[in-house]
Motif scaffolding. Structure first.
Motif, PDB file in Angstrom:
ATOM      1  N   PRO A 177      -0.638  32.876  10.449  1.00  0.00           N
ATOM      2  CA  PRO A 177      -1.075  33.571  10.718  1.00  0.00           C
ATOM      3  C   PRO A 177      -0.778  34.726  11.367  1.00  0.00           C
ATOM      4  CG  PRO A 177      -3.199  32.526  11.116  1.00  0.00           C
ATOM      5  CD  PRO A 177      -1.759  31.052  10.581  1.00  0.00           C
ATOM      6  N   LEU A 178       0.001  34.463  12.914  1.00  0.00           N
ATOM      7  CA  LEU A 178       0.274  35.387  13.793  1.00  0.00           C
ATOM      8  C   LEU A 178       0.789  34.941  14.476  1.00  0.00           C
ATOM      9  CD1 LEU A 178      -3.152  34.580  16.437  1.00  0.00           C
ATOM     10  CD2 LEU A 178      -2.390  36.407  14.478  1.00  0.00           C
ATOM     11  N   LEU A 179       1.850  36.540  15.162  1.00  0.00           N
ATOM     12  CA  LEU A 179       3.140  36.698  15.790  1.00  0.00           C
ATOM     13  C   LEU A 179       2.854  37.113  17.182  1.00  0.00           C
ATOM     14  CD1 LEU A 179       6.099  37.744  15.793  1.00  0.00           C
ATOM     15  CD2 LEU A 179       5.691  38.884  15.242  1.00  0.00           C
TER      16      LEU A 179
ATOM     17  N   GLU B 222      13.037  42.196  22.998  1.00  0.00           N
ATOM     18  CA  GLU B 222      11.306  41.283  22.592  1.00  0.00           C
ATOM     19  C   GLU B 222      11.704  40.020  22.613  1.00  0.00           C
ATOM     20  OE1 GLU B 222       9.975  44.779  18.872  1.00  0.00           O
ATOM     21  OE2 GLU B 222      10.314  42.478  18.815  1.00  0.00           O
ATOM     22  N   SER B 223      10.939  39.263  22.717  1.00  0.00           N
ATOM     23  CA  SER B 223      10.919  37.435  22.797  1.00  0.00           C
ATOM     24  C   SER B 223       9.698  37.149  21.672  1.00  0.00           C
ATOM     25  CB  SER B 223      10.813  37.004  24.203  1.00  0.00           C
ATOM     26  OG  SER B 223      10.615  35.815  23.615  1.00  0.00           O
ATOM     27  N   TRP B 224      10.226  36.970  20.909  1.00  0.00           N
ATOM     28  CA  TRP B 224       9.042  35.825  19.695  1.00  0.00           C
ATOM     29  C   TRP B 224       8.801  35.125  20.044  1.00  0.00           C
ATOM     30  CZ3 TRP B 224       9.885  38.033  14.032  1.00  0.00           C
ATOM     31  CH2 TRP B 224      10.059  39.638  14.005  1.00  0.00           C
ATOM     32  N   GLU B 225       8.055  34.938  20.511  1.00  0.00           N
ATOM     33  CA  GLU B 225       7.038  33.671  20.759  1.00  0.00           C
ATOM     34  C   GLU B 225       6.424  32.328  20.050  1.00  0.00           C
ATOM     35  OE1 GLU B 225       7.246  32.620  25.093  1.00  0.00           O
ATOM     36  OE2 GLU B 225       8.620  34.242  24.797  1.00  0.00           O
ATOM     37  N   VAL B 226       5.838  33.354  19.260  1.00  0.00           N
ATOM     38  CA  VAL B 226       4.897  32.105  17.847  1.00  0.00           C
ATOM     39  C   VAL B 226       5.395  33.356  16.824  1.00  0.00           C
ATOM     40  CG1 VAL B 226       3.419  31.324  17.575  1.00  0.00           C
ATOM     41  CG2 VAL B 226       4.070  30.745  19.683  1.00  0.00           C
ATOM     42  N   SER B 227       6.379  32.743  15.489  1.00  0.00           N
ATOM     43  CA  SER B 227       6.488  33.151  14.793  1.00  0.00           C
ATOM     44  C   SER B 227       6.476  33.174  13.308  1.00  0.00           C
ATOM     45  CB  SER B 227       7.398  34.541  14.605  1.00  0.00           C
ATOM     46  OG  SER B 227       8.062  35.028  13.741  1.00  0.00           O
ATOM     47  N   GLY B 228       5.620  32.929  12.083  1.00  0.00           N
ATOM     48  CA  GLY B 228       5.727  32.619  11.053  1.00  0.00           C
ATOM     49  C   GLY B 228       6.544  33.584  10.161  1.00  0.00           C
TER      50      GLY B 228
ATOM     51  N   ALA C 161       2.781  41.324  26.446  1.00  0.00           N
ATOM     52  CA  ALA C 161       2.408  40.812  25.239  1.00  0.00           C
ATOM     53  C   ALA C 161       1.172  41.336  24.511  1.00  0.00           C
ATOM     54  CB  ALA C 161       1.533  39.526  26.247  1.00  0.00           C
ATOM     55  N   GLU C 162       2.289  41.303  22.761  1.00  0.00           N
ATOM     56  CA  GLU C 162       1.591  41.711  21.852  1.00  0.00           C
ATOM     57  C   GLU C 162       1.613  40.634  20.677  1.00  0.00           C
ATOM     58  OE1 GLU C 162       3.920  45.248  19.661  1.00  0.00           O
ATOM     59  OE2 GLU C 162       4.263  43.449  18.357  1.00  0.00           O
ATOM     60  N   ILE C 163      -0.098  40.603  20.580  1.00  0.00           N
ATOM     61  CA  ILE C 163      -0.637  39.938  19.488  1.00  0.00           C
ATOM     62  C   ILE C 163      -0.470  40.208  17.966  1.00  0.00           C
ATOM     63  CG2 ILE C 163      -2.733  38.005  19.064  1.00  0.00           C
ATOM     64  CD1 ILE C 163      -2.122  37.999  22.147  1.00  0.00           C
ATOM     65  N   GLN C 164      -0.566  40.102  17.174  1.00  0.00           N
ATOM     66  CA  GLN C 164      -0.730  40.524  15.577  1.00  0.00           C
ATOM     67  C   GLN C 164      -0.410  40.263  15.143  1.00  0.00           C
ATOM     68  OE1 GLN C 164       3.627  42.668  15.610  1.00  0.00           O
ATOM     69  NE2 GLN C 164       3.732  41.335  13.925  1.00  0.00           N
ATOM     70  N   GLU C 165      -0.889  41.134  13.154  1.00  0.00           N
ATOM     71  CA  GLU C 165      -0.537  39.757  12.467  1.00  0.00           C
ATOM     72  C   GLU C 165       0.512  39.127  12.181  1.00  0.00           C
ATOM     73  OE1 GLU C 165      -3.339  41.357   8.863  1.00  0.00           O
ATOM     74  OE2 GLU C 165      -3.492  42.923   9.753  1.00  0.00           O
ATOM     75  N   THR C 166       0.733  38.316  11.400  1.00  0.00           N
ATOM     76  CA  THR C 166       2.251  37.854  10.465  1.00  0.00           C
ATOM     77  C   THR C 166       3.225  39.001   9.790  1.00  0.00           C
ATOM     78  OG1 THR C 166       2.000  35.438  10.711  1.00  0.00           O
ATOM     79  CG2 THR C 166       3.603  36.102   9.607  1.00  0.00           C
ATOM     80  N   SER C 167       3.574  39.551  10.547  1.00  0.00           N
ATOM     81  CA  SER C 167       4.041  40.880   9.505  1.00  0.00           C
ATOM     82  C   SER C 167       4.522  42.006  10.208  1.00  0.00           C
ATOM     83  CB  SER C 167       2.879  41.956   9.065  1.00  0.00           C
ATOM     84  OG  SER C 167       3.794  43.322   8.366  1.00  0.00           O
ATOM     85  N   ASP C 168       5.809  42.154  10.332  1.00  0.00           N
ATOM     86  CA  ASP C 168       6.865  42.864  10.455  1.00  0.00           C
ATOM     87  C   ASP C 168       7.316  44.517   9.997  1.00  0.00           C
ATOM     88  OD1 ASP C 168       9.116  43.127  12.946  1.00  0.00           O
ATOM     89  OD2 ASP C 168      10.730  42.784  11.131  1.00  0.00           O
TER      90      ASP C 168
END
Length: 320
Positions: free
Chosen positions: A84-86, A35-41, A185-192
């Protein structure tokens, strides 16, 4: 405020492949990058601004400082200082575990901030790549538990051969698994938060089985059976094509061969562009030019009202 780029967070996994590093044009010797986390909060996994006035800042610190100027008024009221997005790129050399994610309400009952609804956009994957999404037959929670125990749970899941451009929407509760050979590519709520249901008896490098969450998952699975879980859309050149609209994100795909000006003056949100193929540049209303190519993800602040994208480039556009 200018367009933001971030340093990628590369994740080495036991199932990871070798596509991400060259796709992102990185000078790295890392292997098995899954994985490459591109934009993460996500806490302890926050994106770091790569360049410009805010270079070195963590994304959530930037949200706390700029507030609605970065994410939009309604988003700041809704999500506070957590972005809010990952956004991720995922490269599966091997089959990933079968898993499910809870809803916001289920996650909050466990003390988590939110659940996870997500989507996949399939990029250039192996010819025999496939994935699983949703149930293809009606089962009860008791039958689900028995099928996990006797290694037949895959028999209940809908499986799809995939190709570039395929899209799957995965609301919280939908059982799923990324198959070997998939690059997406995966777009999701900010949650792990993930409940791992079945891992094909796979062991980690220490020889241990990874933790399963069979019981927790049973309470989260949506047991509804649908005829088709693939998102259908009509690809078009030089205009936005909406793929997913849900309470957590709206995502469209652009396949540009000529310059296009995109108007965000009525949008109260940040916008993320995720480069899928080709290259070009983004010009804001002040004339600032940002190079943009496949493998890059950029964040447009909510104060940015118009941008002009030029070049031959395909990209995803996501906002809340």
């Amino acid at each position: 405020m200018n367009i933001l780029k971030f340093k990628p967070l590369l994740k080495t996994t036991i199932w990871g492949g070798e596509k991400i590093v060259p796709f992102k044009h990185l000078d790295s010797n890392e292997k098995q990058v899954g994985e490459s986390w591109e934009v993460s909060g996500v806490k302890d996994n926050e994106s770091i601004v790569a360049e410009g006035d805010y270079a070195g800042w963590k994304l959530n610190d930037l949200v706390a400082s700029l507030k609605d100027k970065l994410v939009g008024k309604e988003n700041y009221e809704r999500f506070g200082n957590e972005f809010p997005l990952l956004v991720k790129f995922i490269d599966a050399r091997q089959q990933l575990s079968i898993q499910v994610h809870p809803t916001d309400e289920q996650a909050q009952a466990l003390g988590k901030s939110r659940g996870k609804t997500e989507m996949w956009y399939v990029m250039k994957s192996d010819a025999d790549a496939s994935l699983r999404s949703g149930l293809k037959q009606q089962i009860t929670p008791e039958e689900y538990t028995a099928m996990v125990e006797n290694d037949t749970i895959t028999d209940a899941l809908a499986e799809y051969s995939v190709k570039e451009g395929d899209v799957f929407f995965l609301p919280a509760g939908r059982i799923h698994s990324i198959g070997a050979g998939c690059f997406l590519a995966e777009i999701q709520e900010t949650s792990d938060i993930t409940y791992r249901i079945y891992d094909f008896k796979r062991k980690d490098k220490e020889g241990n089985y990874r933790q399963l969450h069979t019981k927790e998952a049973a309470a989260c699975i949506d047991y509804t059976v649908y005829p088709d879980y693939r998102t259908k859309y009509e690809p078009r050149k030089d205009e936005p094509v909406e793929l997913v609209r849900c309470p957590y994100f709206t995502t469209s795909v652009y396949d540009l061969t000529e310059p296009m000006t995109i108007d965000y003056s009525d949008l109260d949100s940040f916008v993320i562009f995720v480069g899928l193929s080709g290259s070009g540049e983004i010009t804001d209303a002040e004339g600032n030019v940002t190079p943009f190519q496949a493998g890059e993800s950029v964040l447009l602040p909510a104060t940015m009202t118009t941008v002009k994208v030029s070049g031959t480039i395909k990209f995803l556009e996501s906002y809340v």
